[in-house]
Design a protein around this motif. Structure first.
Motif: not given
Length: 518
Positions: A56, A49, A137, A150
């Motif tokens: 992420s 992200d 994000p 996300q």
């Protein structure tokens, strides 16, 4: 600190296509590019992200020459990324407009799931997770925050011992069973991500390779937790564990009872330890433990372009090859032909030192000698397959014709550099196909043609660098004589060296290039 997934690592063969999919299509941020920690000549890309948050991160090891793997028992098989449920329509439309094959949406454990395949065939699921809000994000010009990925939602693991796999993960990594359906046991961590343990009894076994997921890494609070788990696993006889300092995190590897590789990785120090947040992913980092010259490693690693950047796509030509683009090209080119046992990356460090601002083109020989690439076969150490030389020289001439057009190379500003078998190939091509090669440096070259045709090499420039103690050095004079007889301007210098090349070769080649090409 909560339990959950830290990152998922997979293997790609298609570097540029991989970047185009994960950055260009999915909108993830490239947050780190490094040489591999196990192999300095292996590129490792990390996507995530906007803040490179643990949970992420999806990472890829690049195996350009790797064989395709096989998804099966004892292996993670799917990557699930969380999106907001109302974003499913956006992604379905985006996939259709960008010719990305999809299936779904379908319901899995009450969530809408859109299935995709990345360019290597790895299944990527976009999962509409209720009330999901990722920490940061990544927003792009065509993906808004409400539609963006996300975080990681989860992964699927194929196991023929699903109960043991689930118990192992629950017992050591803070997961618990939350659901079961259709042969899948769903585990959830405190971060609300999931691991789906699929009962794959009767499936074929997995095989590592491109297009497969190597491992799933789970989050550890700190280094002491990693070391405590290592001690606990050892006391339980859980099998071999490996503990590593990966600079961006400290971790251990262990295989769960079903055979899938798991990692336990700390959140810190994180991806900003050597780059500021705003510049993540811009530089290539080489692990210090290799004690290698970083610029040499950088030269051997494949290049790629981010979406929107200028790119030079490699073309489908008769020889596997690598193109290396300088930051500030000066219009010159270096074509590098490796020796026996080398490949298209072997001479790239030499090339970047020789001409930092030149485009480098480095092909791989297509003949094999005991499994090693060569540009033509040898029969003994001093006799060679004449038909193979002729065929490969003709193919190489066609390759250069295509390469000149595809990459915009100017033959008058191109220097061919060959080492050993590569140097011998250059000499043969010059005599068999005059005009293809106009400027050359031959490192430890010799004549390999039994019958030398008449050729007009007027205007051609050749530097031969011969090792005084090279056992093949005695054969260099014959090649020098043939090239001179054909009209080439030839210098043959004796160096205080053997068959290997070193700094003296680079210095002589650099001075020669500057003199003939400017």
């Amino acid at each position: 600190m909560v339990s959950g997934i830290h990152h998922i690592t997979a293997i790609t063969r298609k570097i540029q296509a991989n970047v185009d999919f994960y950055v260009g299509f999915l909108g993830l941020r490239l947050v780190k590019r490094t040489a591999g920690y196990e192999d300095a000549d292996q590129l490792h890309l990390i996507y995530g992200d906007a803040a490179a948050s643990p949970g992420s991160l999806v990472t890829f090891l690049a195996w350009e020459d790797g064989s395709p793997g096989r998804v099966g028992l004892g292996q993670p098989a799917e990557i699930a990324l969380a999106i907001k449920p109302e974003a499913i329509g956006f992604w379905l439309t985006r996939a259709l407009t960008q010719n990305i094959a999809t299936s779904g949406p379908a319901q899995e454990f009450g969530e809408p799931v859109l299935r995709l395949k990345d360019p290597d065939g790895i299944i990527v699921k976009l999962v509409g997770e209720a009330d999901v809000d990722g920490p940061a994000p990544h927003v792009t010009k065509d993906i808004a925050a409400a539609d963006a990925v996300q975080r990681i939602r989860g992964a699927t693991i194929f196991s023929e011992k699903p109960a043991e796999t689930a118990a192992f993960i629950a017992g050591h990594f803070g997961y618990r069973t939350v659901a079961a359906a259709n042969g899948i046991t769903r585990l959830s961590g405190e971060a609300a991500d999931v691991l789906d343990i699929r009962d794959a009894s009767g499936f074929w076994t997995s095989a590592p390779g491109t297009g497969t997921i190597d491992h799933v890494a789970l989050r550890a609070p700190d280094r002491s937790a990693v070391e405590a788990l290592a001690d606990r696993l050892a006391s339980e006889g859980a099998g071999e564990t490996n503990v590593h300092d990966r600079k961006y995190f400290y971790s251990l590897y262990v295989r769960e009872p079903g055979g899938a590789l798991l990692e336990y990785a700390t959140d810190g120090p994180g991806m900003t330890v050597d780059e500021p947040l705003e510049a993540l992913g811009e530089k290539l980092f080489v692990p210090r433990h290799f004690r290698a010259e970083p610029e040499d490693v950088r030269a051997r690693l494949p290049q790629f372009s981010l979406p929107g950047e200028e790119r030079m796509s490699e073309r489908d030509l008769p020889f596997v090859h690598r193109v290396h683009r300088p930051e500030t090209p000066d219009g010159a080119a270096i074509v590098l032909l490796h020796g026996t046992g080398g490949n298209e990356a072997s001479l790239l460090p030499f090339g970047t030192k020789l001409a930092p601002d030149a485009v480098l083109l480095s092909p791989r020989g297509r003949s094999l000698d005991e499994g090693y690439p060569r540009f033509f076969r040898r029969l003994t150490v001093t006799t060679f397959d004449q038909r193979d030389i002729a065929d490969e020289a003709e193919a190489f001439a066609a390759f250069m014709e295509g390469a000149n057009a595809a990459y915009g190379l100017d033959p008058d500003r191109t220097l061919f550099v060959g080492y050993s078998n590569g140097a011998n190939m250059i000499g043969a091509i010059m005599l068999l196909h005059p005009g293809i090669i106009r400027n050359a440096v031959l490192l430890r070259g010799m004549n390999v043609l039994e019958t030398v045709p008449e050729a007009d090499l007027s205007g051609a420039n050749v530097l031969m660098l011969t090792g005084r103690s090279d056992p093949y050095g005695a054969y260099a004079g014959e090649l020098e004589a043939h090239l001179k007889a054909a009209g080439a301007s030839v210098e043959n210098r004796l160096l205080a060296a053997g068959h290997d090349i070193g700094p003296a070769d680079l210095e002589a080649a650099r001075a020669y290039r500057e003199r003939i090409l400017g």
